[in-house]
Scaffold this active site. Structure first.
Site, PDB file in Angstrom:
ATOM      1  N   PHE A  93      88.271  36.293   2.392  1.00 17.96           N
ATOM      2  CA  PHE A  93      87.941  36.864   3.696  1.00 17.96           C
ATOM      3  C   PHE A  93      88.870  36.395   4.796  1.00 17.96           C
ATOM      4  CE2 PHE A  93      84.142  36.744   1.205  1.00 17.96           C
ATOM      5  CZ  PHE A  93      83.654  38.021   1.369  1.00 17.96           C
ATOM      6  N   GLY A  94      89.185  35.113   4.774  1.00 16.08           N
ATOM      7  CA  GLY A  94      89.896  34.548   5.913  1.00 16.08           C
ATOM      8  C   GLY A  94      91.326  34.172   5.592  1.00 16.08           C
TER       9      GLY A  94
ATOM     10  N   ASP B 223      79.754  27.991  -3.742  1.00 16.53           N
ATOM     11  CA  ASP B 223      81.064  28.288  -4.329  1.00 16.53           C
ATOM     12  C   ASP B 223      81.864  26.985  -4.465  1.00 16.53           C
ATOM     13  OD1 ASP B 223      83.043  29.859  -5.440  1.00 16.53           O
ATOM     14  OD2 ASP B 223      83.827  30.586  -3.524  1.00 16.53           O
TER      15      ASP B 223
ATOM     16  N   LEU C 287      98.320  28.153   6.018  1.00 16.90           N
ATOM     17  CA  LEU C 287      97.794  27.062   5.195  1.00 16.90           C
ATOM     18  C   LEU C 287      97.115  27.563   3.937  1.00 16.90           C
ATOM     19  CD1 LEU C 287      96.205  24.882   8.005  1.00 16.90           C
ATOM     20  CD2 LEU C 287      98.016  24.153   6.455  1.00 16.90           C
TER      21      LEU C 287
ATOM     22  N   GLY D  74      91.719  33.009   1.615  1.00 17.46           N
ATOM     23  CA  GLY D  74      90.643  33.238   0.653  1.00 17.46           C
ATOM     24  C   GLY D  74      90.329  34.709   0.609  1.00 17.46           C
TER      25      GLY D  74
HETATM   26  N1  LIG Z   1      90.733  23.066   7.980  1.00 21.53           N
HETATM   27  C1  LIG Z   1      91.691  23.402   7.113  1.00 21.53           C
HETATM   28  N2  LIG Z   1      92.847  22.716   7.092  1.00 21.53           N
HETATM   29  C2  LIG Z   1      93.813  23.037   6.190  1.00 21.53           C
HETATM   30  N3  LIG Z   1      93.739  24.031   5.310  1.00 21.53           N
HETATM   31  C3  LIG Z   1      92.611  24.761   5.309  1.00 21.53           C
HETATM   32  C4  LIG Z   1      91.530  24.487   6.204  1.00 21.53           C
HETATM   33  N4  LIG Z   1      90.543  25.361   5.968  1.00 21.53           N
HETATM   34  C5  LIG Z   1      90.978  26.148   4.968  1.00 21.53           C
HETATM   35  N5  LIG Z   1      92.221  25.809   4.566  1.00 21.53           N
HETATM   36  C6  LIG Z   1      93.019  26.443   3.508  1.00 21.53           C
HETATM   37  O1  LIG Z   1      92.770  27.842   3.520  1.00 21.53           O
HETATM   38  C7  LIG Z   1      92.198  28.262   2.260  1.00 21.53           C
HETATM   39  C8  LIG Z   1      91.190  29.349   2.518  1.00 21.53           C
HETATM   40  O2  LIG Z   1      90.148  28.858   3.333  1.00 21.53           O
HETATM   41  P1  LIG Z   1      88.634  29.234   3.077  1.00 21.53           P
HETATM   42  O3  LIG Z   1      88.287  28.858   1.685  1.00 21.53           O
HETATM   43  O4  LIG Z   1      87.815  28.662   4.169  1.00 21.53           O
HETATM   44  O5  LIG Z   1      88.773  30.828   3.236  1.00 21.53           O
HETATM   45  P2  LIG Z   1      87.837  31.974   2.715  1.00 21.53           P
HETATM   46  O6  LIG Z   1      88.531  33.247   2.958  1.00 21.53           O
HETATM   47  O7  LIG Z   1      86.492  31.848   3.336  1.00 21.53           O
HETATM   48  O8  LIG Z   1      87.799  31.632   1.162  1.00 21.53           O
HETATM   49  P3  LIG Z   1      86.943  32.268  -0.036  1.00 21.53           P
HETATM   50  O9  LIG Z   1      87.671  33.448  -0.529  1.00 21.53           O
HETATM   51  O10 LIG Z   1      86.942  31.164  -1.075  1.00 21.53           O
HETATM   52  O11 LIG Z   1      85.614  32.602   0.511  1.00 21.53           O
HETATM   53  C9  LIG Z   1      91.634  26.991   1.652  1.00 21.53           C
HETATM   54  O12 LIG Z   1      91.593  27.042   0.235  1.00 21.53           O
HETATM   55  C10 LIG Z   1      92.635  25.957   2.116  1.00 21.53           C
HETATM   56  O13 LIG Z   1      93.762  25.955   1.290  1.00 21.53           O
END
Ligand SMILES: Nc1ncnc2c1ncn2[C@@H]1O[C@H](COP(=O)(O)OP(=O)(O)OP(=O)(O)O)[C@@H](O)[C@H]1O
Length: 696
Positions: free
Chosen positions: A81-82, A202, A76, A79
């Site tokens: 980290f995740g 953010d 999906l 980012g």
């Molecule tokens: N619950 C969800 N349902 C659908 N898509 C999701 C969901 N959570 C996250 N995503 C998708 O995954 C992407 C990355 O998620 P998230 O921003 O939580 O990750 P992160 O690694 O913490 O990001 P960042 O680098 O901004 O800190 C989001 O931009 C979105 O496109």
């Protein structure tokens, strides 16, 4: 209560943390670069993004924390980290078939590798935030979490496209009504989050997601990525050393403090607003949408989320922000400078009035000011249609804020004082002069002094028992302050055309701890002249006591005998060298003099400066708010310098408190000659003076 301590330990600790943050800044900037150059791709979905997860293969099936078993399906998003995947429920199960909730057939699985920077102390920090906020207005629900193999996994409600996706799939446009609805709902989501004591840190189009398409929630807005606090984690290798250096387990608390204050604006134990601080080398967030305060490394608070939301809205409306397109190492600085130089009118010139008003409100918010969410929401009422049921984005949440709205706006409008606008988009330069209370003494000033007249004033002053206490430059003419109360026993000075302008490297010089030890220094030919002169004086126990630089690159260095300094070090650099200052703080040096020449900075730091703590306030205008906060905590301005872009004020806590701590500052377009006399009448004497950027 978690307090930031003022010990050198704290400086060290935060410095290590800052190192991590600098790393994160690069991540953020890199993402923005992708965003800027590609135009058609979301920052979170850049090519090659898959590489990062390659440390360990993701499991094919997931079952954590008592959850059903899920099979991994399509990715999906991703980012810094995740990585987030669709999880499809499989196998025999006791769970009812639900669309959402703990038994949902489809969920979002967020994976974070256990060696990721967010997981140094165990589960990702984001988990804690979801524990507190999950399922509250505009925040998706997390149903299970746990570790499987190398990954921490969070099972959460499946959501739909992000606002960036919607904007991108709609030819980089979005209707005014849609953006106004987003404004209303996003403000109410932030209000809810802030009411629980958290700030997001953010806010950007990629972090607002809609509900899943073709479901009753498809028009509902959610805010994801609640883990910014993790950016303040320290890398594993620095933790043990840092923890044990002060030999007490209580030393965990400053770490927790710097960790927690990143995402909480309110201290959970005391209920008080977190303390103000500025660390110019710390950056959290995403360059394009970050608030100016975040760029400048100020402790995050509610105003920062709202400023980022304002930029998010303008981006969705206009398709572009005026600070896009900068590249290179200096990008953060240039973006921040542009943000400061862009007035709300210019930013919103093609947008309906409420957007401009919103920007104006939020960029003028104080660090601990309670935002008037209801009022901001009401700005957009006139744009959205009267029937909430047919709006492009569900604005239900805002209704709750709206209940209080009528009452609040009336009260507010009655009480509200007209505010001084901080961002006018018009740079201007001024004199900053700082006055300290002192016992009556003789002080003399000269200004508009040409090079050729300098020696005459100084000699006359010396004859009358005065020594130079500070120097400054405006339009290549010198200002000279001479005092009877310096405690110096002798003084020399050097007027040089080769101090700053030819230096193309950062360098530093150290005085030896004793006269017999060898110098450790780097030599650059263009600097030899002044450098050698300074070193000669150091040998004779003179220390730099005042310094000024002119726009034409020349400099005036004053060195004195009888100072309390034990050792000195200085640096000339193209940008404000906060990293170096931080390093020297840890070695027991404090800033004792500063100067600028054009856009270059020269900083002198000394051991034995008589300070117990020191901070820097750096801004694109005179940082009044920061100064007042620091004054309240016992800091007083001890050095000032300003370029055409920025002003820097160093504030220190003296080891020995003066009987009268009064300090006043003035900003004037001409040298404050009349004011100085008024101050003298009150026994206030010039302690520091500089000329440069102070208004925007
Ligand atoms: N619950 C969800 N349902 C659908 N898509 C999701 C969901 N959570 C996250 N995503 C998708 O995954 C992407 C990355 O998620 P998230 O921003 O939580 O990750 P992160 O690694 O913490 O990001 P960042 O680098 O901004 O800190 C989001 O931009 C979105 O496109």
């Amino acid at each position: 209560m978690i307090r930031r301590t003022k010990t050198p330990f704290r400086k060290e600790l935060l410095d290590e943390g800052a190192g991590v943050l600098r790393g994160e800044k690069e991540v953020a900037e890199k993402k923005m670069d992708e965003h800027d150059s590609g135009g058609g791709r979301s920052a979170d979905k850049v090519p090659g993004a898959d590489d990062e997860g390659s440390t360990a293969p993701l499991p094919e099936k997931v079952q954590v924390g008592g959850s059903p078993m899920y099979k991994l399906e399509k990715k999906l998003g991703k980012g810094g980290f995740g990585q987030v995947y669709v999880g499809r429920r499989i196998g025999p199960t006791n769970f009812a078939n639900e669309r959402g909730g703990p038994g949902a057939l489809e969920v979002a699985l967020k994976f974070e590798h256990r060696s990721s920077k967010g997981c140094n102390y165990g589960p990702p920090y984001e988990w804690q935030v979801y524990n507190a906020l999950g399922g509250s207005h505009g925040v998706p629900r997390v149903h299970y979490k746990g570790r499987q193999g190398e990954y921490y996994v969070m099972v959460m409600d499946m959501l739909g496209p992000s606002l960036w996706d919607v904007w991108n799939n709609n030819s980089h446009t979005m209707s005014i009504e849609m953006v106004a609805c987003i404004a209303i709902e996003a403000i109410s989501i932030l209000e809810k989050m802030h009411s629980r004591g958290y700030v997001h840190g953010d806010v950007k189009p990629e972090n607002f997601l809609l509900g899943p398409p073709a479901t009753p929630e498809e028009k509902k807005l959610f805010l994801v990525d609640l883990g910014l606090g993790k950016l303040l984690n320290l890398p594993v290798n620095v933790v043990p050393e840092t923890f044990f250096r002060d030999n007490g387990c209580l030393m965990f608390s400053p770490i927790v403090a710097c960790f927690v204050t990143a995402t909480r604006w309110r201290d959970s134990s005391t209920g008080h607003h977190v303390e103000y601080d500025q660390r110019p080398d710390v950056f959290r967030g995403t360059v394009r949408y970050a608030s100016v305060h975040a760029h400048l490394g100020r402790t995050g608070s509610r105003r920062d989320d709202l400023e980022s939301l304002a930029y998010t809205l303008i981006f969705l409306l206009r398709g572009r922000l005026p600070w896009q397109g900068y590249q290179g190492e200096n990008k953060g600085f240039l973006v921040c400078k542009k943000k400061m130089a862009t007035s709300p009118e210019t930013l919103c010139c093609f947008c309906p009035q409420p957007f401009r008003q919103f920007v104006e409100y939020v960029v003028n918010l104080k660090f601990d000011e309670e935002p008037n969410y209801a009022k901001y929401i009401s700005l957009f009422d006139g744009i959205v249609g009267p029937n909430p049921d047919i709006r492009p984005i569900n604005t239900d949440g805002a209704l709750k804020v709206g209940h209080k709205r009528g009452r609040l706006t009336m009260e507010e409008e009655e009480d509200e004082q007209p505010k001084k606008k901080v961002r006018m988009g018009m740079p201007a330069t001024q004199w900053i002069s700082v006055y300290n209370a002192r016992r009556p003494m003789k002080q003399r000033y000269h200004y508009n002094v040409a090079d050729t007249r300098l020696s005459q004033h100084i000699e006359k002053g010396n004859e009358d028992g005065l020594f130079i206490s500070c120097v400054a430059s405006c339009s290549n003419l010198w200002a000279l302050i001479m005092d009877a109360g310096t405690n110096f026993s002798a003084q020399v000075y050097e007027l040089s055309t080769h101090f700053l302008h030819k230096v193309s490297f950062d360098f530093e010089l150290y005085t030896p701890l004793n006269a017999n030890s060898t110098y450790s220094c780097l030599l650059y030919s263009s600097f030899v002249f002044t450098k050698e002169w300074i070193m000669e004086q150091w040998e004779k126990n003179y220390y730099i006591s005042a310094i000024a630089g002119a726009n034409n690159g020349s400099s005036l260095v004053v060195m004195s005998k009888g100072t309390q300094y034990l050792q000195q070090s200085y640096k000339v650099s193209d940008s404000f060298p906060f990293k170096w200052i931080n390093k020297k703080w840890r070695e027991g040096f404090y800033v004792t003099a500063m100067a600028t020449a054009g856009s270059r900075w020269a900083i002198v730091m000394s051991r034995g400066a008589g300070f117990s703590d020191q901070v820097v306030e750096l801004d694109f205008l005179y940082p009044s708010e920061g100064i007042h906060r620091r004054w309240d905590s016992g800091y007083r301005i001890t050095s000032t310098a300003a370029t055409w872009d920025q002003s820097a004020l160093v504030l220190s806590v003296p080891r020995r408190k003066p009987a009268d701590e009064t300090q006043e500052t003035l900003r004037t377009s001409a040298f404050p000659s009349i004011h100085v006399k008024e101050k003298w009448a009150k026994n206030l004497y010039i302690a520091s003076v500089c000329y440069g950027r102070t208004v925007s």
